[in-house]
Design a protein around this motif. Structure first.
Motif, PDB file in Angstrom:
ATOM      1  N   GLY A  32     -39.667  40.612 -59.569  1.00  0.00           N
ATOM      2  CA  GLY A  32     -38.960  39.343 -59.706  1.00  0.00           C
ATOM      3  C   GLY A  32     -37.820  39.181 -58.710  1.00  0.00           C
ATOM      4  N   LEU A  33     -37.121  40.268 -58.366  1.00  0.00           N
ATOM      5  CA  LEU A  33     -35.910  40.155 -57.554  1.00  0.00           C
ATOM      6  C   LEU A  33     -36.189  40.208 -56.063  1.00  0.00           C
ATOM      7  CD1 LEU A  33     -33.476  42.417 -59.629  1.00  0.00           C
ATOM      8  CD2 LEU A  33     -33.650  39.908 -59.626  1.00  0.00           C
ATOM      9  N   VAL A  34     -37.209  40.884 -55.645  1.00  0.00           N
ATOM     10  CA  VAL A  34     -37.534  40.951 -54.224  1.00  0.00           C
ATOM     11  C   VAL A  34     -38.172  39.627 -53.814  1.00  0.00           C
ATOM     12  CG1 VAL A  34     -38.894  42.142 -52.460  1.00  0.00           C
ATOM     13  CG2 VAL A  34     -37.772  43.448 -54.270  1.00  0.00           C
ATOM     14  N   GLN A  35     -37.703  39.066 -52.695  1.00  0.00           N
ATOM     15  CA  GLN A  35     -38.131  37.736 -52.273  1.00  0.00           C
ATOM     16  C   GLN A  35     -37.934  36.738 -53.426  1.00  0.00           C
ATOM     17  OE1 GLN A  35     -38.811  37.158 -49.211  1.00  0.00           O
ATOM     18  NE2 GLN A  35     -39.086  39.272 -48.490  1.00  0.00           N
ATOM     19  N   LEU A  36     -36.694  36.693 -53.940  1.00  0.00           N
ATOM     20  CA  LEU A  36     -36.372  35.937 -55.164  1.00  0.00           C
ATOM     21  C   LEU A  36     -36.646  34.448 -54.988  1.00  0.00           C
ATOM     22  CD1 LEU A  36     -35.137  35.886 -58.007  1.00  0.00           C
ATOM     23  CD2 LEU A  36     -32.875  35.727 -56.933  1.00  0.00           C
ATOM     24  N   SER A  37     -37.476  33.916 -55.914  1.00  0.00           N
ATOM     25  CA  SER A  37     -37.808  32.498 -55.925  1.00  0.00           C
ATOM     26  C   SER A  37     -37.945  32.057 -57.371  1.00  0.00           C
ATOM     27  CB  SER A  37     -39.117  32.254 -55.168  1.00  0.00           C
ATOM     28  OG  SER A  37     -39.488  30.889 -55.236  1.00  0.00           O
ATOM     29  N   VAL A  38     -37.222  30.992 -57.759  1.00  0.00           N
ATOM     30  CA  VAL A  38     -37.221  30.540 -59.152  1.00  0.00           C
ATOM     31  C   VAL A  38     -37.837  29.144 -59.239  1.00  0.00           C
ATOM     32  CG1 VAL A  38     -35.188  31.912 -59.726  1.00  0.00           C
ATOM     33  CG2 VAL A  38     -34.900  29.539 -58.993  1.00  0.00           C
ATOM     34  N   LYS A  39     -38.341  28.832 -60.431  1.00  0.00           N
ATOM     35  CA  LYS A  39     -38.939  27.530 -60.661  1.00  0.00           C
ATOM     36  C   LYS A  39     -37.904  26.411 -60.563  1.00  0.00           C
ATOM     37  CE  LYS A  39     -43.186  28.838 -61.611  1.00  0.00           C
ATOM     38  NZ  LYS A  39     -44.341  28.385 -60.798  1.00  0.00           N
ATOM     39  N   SER A  40     -36.745  26.637 -61.178  1.00  0.00           N
ATOM     40  CA  SER A  40     -35.727  25.583 -61.231  1.00  0.00           C
ATOM     41  C   SER A  40     -34.365  26.215 -61.497  1.00  0.00           C
ATOM     42  CB  SER A  40     -36.048  24.562 -62.323  1.00  0.00           C
ATOM     43  OG  SER A  40     -35.036  23.582 -62.415  1.00  0.00           O
ATOM     44  N   ALA A  41     -33.300  25.448 -61.153  1.00  0.00           N
ATOM     45  CA  ALA A  41     -31.932  25.907 -61.441  1.00  0.00           C
ATOM     46  C   ALA A  41     -31.147  24.843 -62.189  1.00  0.00           C
ATOM     47  CB  ALA A  41     -31.212  26.257 -60.137  1.00  0.00           C
ATOM     48  N   SER A  42     -31.846  23.834 -62.719  1.00  0.00           N
ATOM     49  CA  SER A  42     -31.152  22.712 -63.355  1.00  0.00           C
ATOM     50  C   SER A  42     -31.227  22.713 -64.873  1.00  0.00           C
ATOM     51  CB  SER A  42     -31.726  21.391 -62.829  1.00  0.00           C
ATOM     52  OG  SER A  42     -33.117  21.307 -63.115  1.00  0.00           O
ATOM     53  N   PRO A  46     -34.585  27.165 -72.156  1.00  0.00           N
ATOM     54  CA  PRO A  46     -35.931  27.566 -71.730  1.00  0.00           C
ATOM     55  C   PRO A  46     -36.890  26.391 -71.749  1.00  0.00           C
ATOM     56  CG  PRO A  46     -35.038  29.109 -73.344  1.00  0.00           C
ATOM     57  CD  PRO A  46     -34.116  27.945 -73.323  1.00  0.00           C
ATOM     58  N   PRO A  47     -37.828  26.313 -70.793  1.00  0.00           N
ATOM     59  CA  PRO A  47     -38.829  25.241 -70.798  1.00  0.00           C
ATOM     60  C   PRO A  47     -39.828  25.468 -71.926  1.00  0.00           C
ATOM     61  CG  PRO A  47     -39.299  26.795 -69.049  1.00  0.00           C
ATOM     62  CD  PRO A  47     -37.969  27.194 -69.630  1.00  0.00           C
ATOM     63  N   PRO A  48     -40.511  24.415 -72.376  1.00  0.00           N
ATOM     64  CA  PRO A  48     -41.454  24.580 -73.509  1.00  0.00           C
ATOM     65  C   PRO A  48     -42.695  25.392 -73.139  1.00  0.00           C
ATOM     66  CG  PRO A  48     -41.553  22.353 -72.612  1.00  0.00           C
ATOM     67  CD  PRO A  48     -40.385  23.016 -71.950  1.00  0.00           C
ATOM     68  N   ALA A  49     -43.097  25.373 -71.870  1.00  0.00           N
ATOM     69  CA  ALA A  49     -44.310  26.113 -71.469  1.00  0.00           C
ATOM     70  C   ALA A  49     -43.983  26.967 -70.260  1.00  0.00           C
ATOM     71  CB  ALA A  49     -45.437  25.139 -71.141  1.00  0.00           C
ATOM     72  N   VAL A  50     -44.274  28.253 -70.355  1.00  0.00           N
ATOM     73  CA  VAL A  50     -43.999  29.177 -69.253  1.00  0.00           C
ATOM     74  C   VAL A  50     -45.203  30.080 -69.042  1.00  0.00           C
ATOM     75  CG1 VAL A  50     -41.488  29.190 -69.513  1.00  0.00           C
ATOM     76  CG2 VAL A  50     -42.887  30.769 -70.862  1.00  0.00           C
ATOM     77  N   SER A  51     -45.235  30.710 -67.875  1.00  0.00           N
ATOM     78  CA  SER A  51     -46.305  31.666 -67.549  1.00  0.00           C
ATOM     79  C   SER A  51     -45.683  33.014 -67.241  1.00  0.00           C
ATOM     80  CB  SER A  51     -47.102  31.162 -66.338  1.00  0.00           C
ATOM     81  OG  SER A  51     -47.694  29.904 -66.605  1.00  0.00           O
ATOM     82  N   GLU A  52     -46.506  34.037 -67.371  1.00  0.00           N
ATOM     83  CA  GLU A  52     -46.039  35.380 -67.092  1.00  0.00           C
ATOM     84  C   GLU A  52     -45.457  35.450 -65.676  1.00  0.00           C
ATOM     85  OE1 GLU A  52     -45.335  39.461 -67.894  1.00  0.00           O
ATOM     86  OE2 GLU A  52     -45.926  37.805 -69.223  1.00  0.00           O
ATOM     87  N   GLY A  53     -44.238  36.000 -65.586  1.00  0.00           N
ATOM     88  CA  GLY A  53     -43.581  36.185 -64.297  1.00  0.00           C
ATOM     89  C   GLY A  53     -42.737  35.012 -63.837  1.00  0.00           C
ATOM     90  N   ASP A  54     -42.675  33.915 -64.615  1.00  0.00           N
ATOM     91  CA  ASP A  54     -41.843  32.761 -64.225  1.00  0.00           C
ATOM     92  C   ASP A  54     -40.366  33.154 -64.215  1.00  0.00           C
ATOM     93  OD1 ASP A  54     -44.016  31.176 -63.929  1.00  0.00           O
ATOM     94  OD2 ASP A  54     -43.683  29.946 -65.734  1.00  0.00           O
ATOM     95  N   LEU A  55     -39.653  32.666 -63.197  1.00  0.00           N
ATOM     96  CA  LEU A  55     -38.215  32.948 -63.055  1.00  0.00           C
ATOM     97  C   LEU A  55     -37.437  31.631 -63.003  1.00  0.00           C
ATOM     98  CD1 LEU A  55     -38.293  35.709 -60.269  1.00  0.00           C
ATOM     99  CD2 LEU A  55     -38.189  36.049 -62.744  1.00  0.00           C
ATOM    100  N   TRP A  76     -39.569  35.625 -67.527  1.00  0.00           N
ATOM    101  CA  TRP A  76     -40.487  35.641 -68.682  1.00  0.00           C
ATOM    102  C   TRP A  76     -41.523  36.743 -68.438  1.00  0.00           C
ATOM    103  CZ3 TRP A  76     -40.678  33.925 -73.461  1.00  0.00           C
ATOM    104  CH2 TRP A  76     -41.881  33.894 -74.132  1.00  0.00           C
ATOM    105  N   SER A  77     -41.470  37.766 -69.316  1.00  0.00           N
ATOM    106  CA  SER A  77     -42.369  38.912 -69.153  1.00  0.00           C
ATOM    107  C   SER A  77     -42.728  39.480 -70.517  1.00  0.00           C
ATOM    108  CB  SER A  77     -41.706  39.999 -68.289  1.00  0.00           C
ATOM    109  OG  SER A  77     -42.538  41.131 -68.159  1.00  0.00           O
ATOM    110  N   THR A  82     -36.037  38.188 -70.223  1.00  0.00           N
ATOM    111  CA  THR A  82     -35.070  39.200 -69.791  1.00  0.00           C
ATOM    112  C   THR A  82     -34.162  38.568 -68.738  1.00  0.00           C
ATOM    113  OG1 THR A  82     -36.553  40.016 -68.057  1.00  0.00           O
ATOM    114  CG2 THR A  82     -36.654  41.101 -70.219  1.00  0.00           C
ATOM    115  N   PHE A  83     -32.972  39.091 -68.592  1.00  0.00           N
ATOM    116  CA  PHE A  83     -31.977  38.463 -67.719  1.00  0.00           C
ATOM    117  C   PHE A  83     -31.403  39.482 -66.739  1.00  0.00           C
ATOM    118  CE2 PHE A  83     -32.079  36.296 -71.787  1.00  0.00           C
ATOM    119  CZ  PHE A  83     -32.265  34.976 -71.416  1.00  0.00           C
TER     120      PHE A  83
END
Length: 411
Positions: A32-42, A46-55, A76-77, A82-83
């Motif tokens: 998750g942390l290497v080449q860090l890229s997240v879905k959103s920062a706004s 938590p969103p209602p639907a997530v997938s394994e590995g979403d940040l 999400w794992s 986890t944070f």
């Protein structure tokens, strides 16, 4: 030591059972942390639907499972969140905004322009330190806002009418003057000696455009509350009838010279001075050099009294048109201006109607009255004589020099 110093990755302990669990946990964190890229920062929740590995970057004000995790990286794992707390200098790509941010140790901020060319920075300082209140701070001798080939505007916008949008001028970080919309949509200019107690110097009503000086509630196009001084010239003009007045109390107008000493007050119409109040209190009407308390050049009327002065050449006659058909005329001779000659003064009853008539009421030895016209040689030499014709009184002087004759008509 059970975790790494920089990324807090779990370490396998000596003789640890089920080493794969610790290993896999560290690998998942690195994923998750290497080449860090997240879905959103706004989002703060938590969103209602997530997938394994979403940040996600948790937005300020986190709630639900993200409560207390502001600005952290949420992953999400295995069906749980986890944070990971970021460290200063970490970079992250925000997918839904297509922008790259960096963690400053306190907040995430842009490190390059957004796709539209704009740069979004939470705080910016030029040669200074920013703060949560002054998020744009510039320390410089001057600031230039230049045009881009056309106009240039500086816009200050506020949220609501009761809020403030203004320019505050300070000395030693203490406010002493403020210009703008302070608590309303009216434009005001206020000043302060200590930064605490403020005085409204000028107020412009947004609805009417009326200007108030010394008042925040102007009731005229220009409303001055208090004493004001005009140095130079002042002009009232308008298509109707401009006027100067005070709401309640007295309107005081004072004339001063540049040195502050008393000067004249002059009133004029059509470019001609009509009334003059001298520094000594003498009032002139028709003259700018009054020599008496009230000095009138020309005919006057005061509840039936009409006064004036005429010059008559030797053996000459002057015509006075009385404002009434009948009454009493009092005449005095003042050839030297220092004192009148009472023996050439007198009074006559007159009627200048269809049948003119006059008779002496009283007079000195050199004063005469005729019930007819006088022509210049009608009376006795060295005398002043009054005669009458229809609609006029005639005054004759048989003196040897031009003489000032003063008269008062009572009728």
């Amino acid at each position: 030591m059970t975790t790494t110093a920089r990324l807090s990755l779990p370490l396998i302990a000596a003789n640890q059972a089920q080493k794969h669990i610790t290993h896999n946990e560290a690998v998942i964190a690195l994923d998750g942390l290497v080449q860090l890229s997240v879905k959103s920062a706004s989002a703060p929740a938590p969103p209602p639907a997530v997938s394994e590995g979403d940040l996600y970057l948790v937005a300020p004000g986190g709630t639900d499972a993200w409560s207390g995790q502001d600005r952290t990286i949420a992953a999400w794992s295995d069906g749980t969140w986890t944070f990971q707390a970021p460290r200063e200098g970490w970079r992250c790509w925000i997918e839904d905004e297509a922008r790259l941010v960096v963690f400053t140790g306190a907040t995430w901020q842009d490190v390059r322009p957004a796709p539209d060319g704009s740069i979004r920075i939470a705080e910016l300082a030029v040669n200074a330190e920013p703060s949560s209140e002054n998020r744009l701070t510039v320390s410089a001798q001057s600031i230039l806002f230049d045009h881009d080939g056309g106009d240039q505007q500086v816009k200050v916008n506020k949220a609501a009418t009761v809020d403030t949008a203004s320019l505050l001028f300070q000395s030693g970080y203490t406010g002493h003057a403020e210009l703008g919309l302070t608590g309303s949509n009216d434009l005001s200019f206020k000043v302060s000696d200590d930064g605490a107690a403020w005085v409204y110097a000028m107020h412009i009503d947004a609805a009417t455009g009326q200007v108030g000086i010394g008042t925040s509630a102007p009731e005229a196009p220009l409303h001055l509350n208090g004493t004001f001084l005009v140095s130079g010239g002042a002009r009232l003009s308008g298509s109707a009838h401009p006027h100067l007045y005070r709401l309640g109390g007295n309107l005081n107008i004072e004339g001063r010279t540049d040195g502050g000493a008393g000067g004249q007050i002059r009133l004029a119409t059509e470019g001609t001075e009509r009334v003059c109040i001298a520094a000594d209190g003498h009032v002139g009407i028709g003259t700018t050099s009054p020599e008496e308390r009230v000095d009138v050049a020309g005919l006057t009327r005061a509840h039936g009294f009409y006064s004036g002065e005429i010059l008559i050449a030797p053996d000459g006659v002057a015509t006075v048109t009385p404002p009434v058909k009948s009454g009493l005329i009092v005449v005095s001779n003042n050839p030297y201006s220092d004192y009148p000659q009472s023996h050439r003064a007198g009074a006559a009853l007159f009627d200048v109607g269809i049948t003119p008539w006059a008779t002496m009421a009283f007079g000195g030895g050199y004063f005469g009255v005729f019930a007819t016209d006088v022509t210049g040689t009608t009376g006795t030499p060295t005398h002043v004589t009054v005669g009458v014709v229809e609609d006029a009184i005639r005054i004759e002087s048989r003196l040897t020099s031009t003489t000032a004759i003063r008269y008062t008509i009572i009728g």
